[in-house]
Motif scaffolding. Structure first.
Motif, mmCIF file in Angstrom:
data_model
loop_
_atom_site.group_PDB
_atom_site.id
_atom_site.type_symbol
_atom_site.label_atom_id
_atom_site.label_comp_id
_atom_site.label_asym_id
_atom_site.label_seq_id
_atom_site.Cartn_x
_atom_site.Cartn_y
_atom_site.Cartn_z
ATOM 1 N N SER A 1 0.830 -1.215 0.000
ATOM 2 C CA SER A 1 0.000 0.000 0.000
ATOM 3 C C SER A 1 0.860 1.258 0.000
ATOM 4 O O SER A 1 1.867 1.347 0.699
ATOM 5 N N GLU A 2 0.437 2.228 -0.804
ATOM 6 C CA GLU A 2 1.125 3.527 -0.865
ATOM 7 C C GLU A 2 0.974 4.268 0.457
ATOM 8 O O GLU A 2 1.689 5.214 0.748
ATOM 9 N N LYS A 3 -0.032 3.818 1.248
ATOM 10 C CA LYS A 3 -0.344 4.535 2.490
ATOM 11 C C LYS A 3 0.448 4.020 3.687
ATOM 12 O O LYS A 3 0.156 4.354 4.818
ATOM 13 N N SER A 4 1.428 3.182 3.441
ATOM 14 C CA SER A 4 2.224 2.639 4.543
ATOM 15 C C SER A 4 2.885 3.765 5.334
ATOM 16 O O SER A 4 3.423 4.713 4.755
ATOM 17 N N ASP B 1 5.523 7.723 4.953
ATOM 18 C CA ASP B 1 5.375 9.007 5.668
ATOM 19 C C ASP B 1 6.679 9.358 6.388
ATOM 20 O O ASP B 1 7.119 10.510 6.401
#
Length: 249
Positions: A14-17, A21
């Motif tokens: 997932s790009e949202k890992s 960040d």
């Protein structure tokens, strides 16, 4: 100063890992490179356990590796899994993965919510007449067997896959220039000492997840800079973020 971090896990899907960040916020480079890999047993190796897959009416899956190797071995041994086979999985995500191999019918698939086998046992207890097969890795303890025994469930554990060192290439060894290494299993620490027998920690920070991994690192003579989980930082990304905040002042 921490600039380049090796995370000994596959790259997040997932790009949202939270790792991404962290990379953006602290300007660090993250390299995802597993130190270990999972390898399935051959049909010949599996047969030495004298287990017939078709003697069982239900299978307990604790990981995707277990699913892959169960169906791969069945195919290799020309065993046709009956349509009424029941599957008990520790999470819904793992249960959905079964669709890769068989048509998914909700009535045959049961799953827990926490990812722990304890959460699945009440459901399994409602199916007391089943004969459970539990595929496992070569590295496991008796905790699952003991829990199922306590509930008087009919079960058999079997080894279907093993964890081996994911060896580094000569080029990787030459360009091994990280400021921090993050480990998630004792096998990862073993792989480090196998691939880099002359490893000198020096200023390299070491982070470990789980008490067994931390102990393996200490036994290998490594200095631990981050240990997770803790009450304050239950995830590795939380602990890493805190470390970088302190380190970067």
């Amino acid at each position: 100063m921490i600039k380049k971090i090796l995370v000994s896990q596959p790259k997040p899907s997932s790009e949202k890992s939270p790792y991404y960040d962290i990379a953006t916020r602290f300007g660090v480079e993250l390299v995802f490179r597993p130190f270990i890999k999972v390898e399935g047993l051959t049909a010949k190796e599996f047969r030495t356990q004298k287990i017939n897959i078709l003697d069982y009416t239900a299978v307990v899956f604790t990981s995707r590796h277990a699913i892959d190797n169960y169906f791969t071995l069945a195919k290799e041994m020309r065993v046709t899994i009956p349509e009424d086979m029941k599957y008990f999985c520790v999470t819904e995500t793992i249960s959905l993965y079964i669709q890769k191999y068989v048509q998914y019918r909700k009535r045959k698939v049961f799953f827990g919510t926490t990812g722990k086998i304890d959460d699945l046992i009440p459901t399994m207890s409602k199916h007391k007449t089943e004969k459970y097969l539990v595929p496992m890795s070569d590295v496991h303890n008796d905790s699952v067997a003991n829990m199922l025994d306590a509930k008087k469930l009919n079960h058999t554990e079997c080894v279907m896959y093993r964890t081996v060192s994911n060896d580094f290439t000569e080029e990787e060894v030459k360009t091994f220039d990280y400021d921090m290494l993050i480990f998630f299993s004792p096998a990862g620490i073993e792989s480090l000492t196998k691939n880099f027998p002359d490893f000198k920690q020096g200023d390299i920070a070491i982070a470990t997840f789980g008490p067994a991994t931390a102990q393996a690192a200490r036994d290998a003579g490594l200095r631990l800079d981050i240990e997770a989980p803790t009450e304050k930082y239950p995830s590795m990304t939380g602990a890493l973020q805190h470390y970088l905040i302190v380190e970067q002042g």
